[in-house]
Write an enzyme that holds these catalytic residues in place. Sequence first.
Site, PDB file in Angstrom:
ATOM      1  N   GLU A  77       2.502 -24.155  24.561  1.00  0.00           N
ATOM      2  CA  GLU A  77       3.777 -24.116  23.851  1.00  0.00           C
ATOM      3  C   GLU A  77       3.693 -24.636  22.410  1.00  0.00           C
ATOM      4  OE1 GLU A  77       7.427 -24.169  26.862  1.00  0.00           O
ATOM      5  OE2 GLU A  77       6.444 -26.105  26.756  1.00  0.00           O
ATOM      6  N   HIS A  98      11.295 -32.780  28.126  1.00  0.00           N
ATOM      7  CA  HIS A  98      12.045 -32.460  29.342  1.00  0.00           C
ATOM      8  C   HIS A  98      12.609 -33.778  29.882  1.00  0.00           C
ATOM      9  CE1 HIS A  98       8.176 -30.084  29.166  1.00  0.00           C
ATOM     10  NE2 HIS A  98       9.056 -29.138  28.965  1.00  0.00           N
ATOM     11  N   HIS A 166      14.945 -25.726  31.434  1.00  0.00           N
ATOM     12  CA  HIS A 166      13.605 -26.093  30.961  1.00  0.00           C
ATOM     13  C   HIS A 166      13.570 -27.452  30.252  1.00  0.00           C
ATOM     14  CE1 HIS A 166       9.909 -24.727  28.322  1.00  0.00           C
ATOM     15  NE2 HIS A 166       9.843 -25.988  28.661  1.00  0.00           N
TER      16      HIS A 166
HETATM   17 ZN    ZN Z   1       8.360 -27.188  27.967  1.00  0.00          ZN
END
Ligand code: ZN
Length: 234
Positions: A77, A98, A166
């Site tokens: 990511e 998160h 997410h």
């Molecule tokens: Zn993530």
Amino acid sequence: MTTIRAEMIAELVTANRVLANEGVLDAFGHVSLRDPDDPNAFFLSRSRSPGQVSAEDIMRFDLNGEVLDGNQKPYLERVIHAAVFAARPDVTSVVHHHAETVLPFATAFVPLRPVFHLGALGGLRPPVWDSADEFGDTSLLVSDMEMARSLARCLGDKPTCLLARHGALCVGSSLRQATFVSVCMRDNAKVLAQALQIGTPSYLSEGEVAAAAAKHDGGAPVDRAWEYWVSRLD
Ligand SMILES: [Zn+2]
């Protein structure tokens, strides 16, 4: 490596440790820093849990997420950081997390509005990016530049954004500011969830959000918070 660059990388390592220690980042999530010598590049750890990151793990990428320096396995990511740095010249640091307190707001879609003064750092009403809108069924990970650019468009000129089912994105004009925004978002989500359980939250007005965010945009309050978080690392 110049002394300035070494100090900068050391501060990025500290930010990784602080965000892990404060419960914003866990085994996953990441924090990046734009290269002050080249606005088209940024620093980010190799694929590693933030609490374990050291200077040797820091790699350098371009704004397409391609590796410029380093030969270790990068985060998938990393494209999030590349797309946000490309879209936002005012941003120097990006945090993708998160945080446990924030996740309920990324799935129940109760607006994560500020309910205490430092909550203002997250903005009036963080937009929500839902990958399914454009990309259908995915792993929910932001895995290519197309997804990352879509996410950056949703963030717009805001300090934070939620990723449906997410996590979240926080940005700042400095590494310390992005860390500050992230910790305040974590706290605001906690306070709001608790307030919703006992009654009707009293939200900050638009003017209060603007004034409180401006009051805590860099400078002494951010450095004071940073000093506190660093002291808690021992
Ligand atoms: Zn993530």
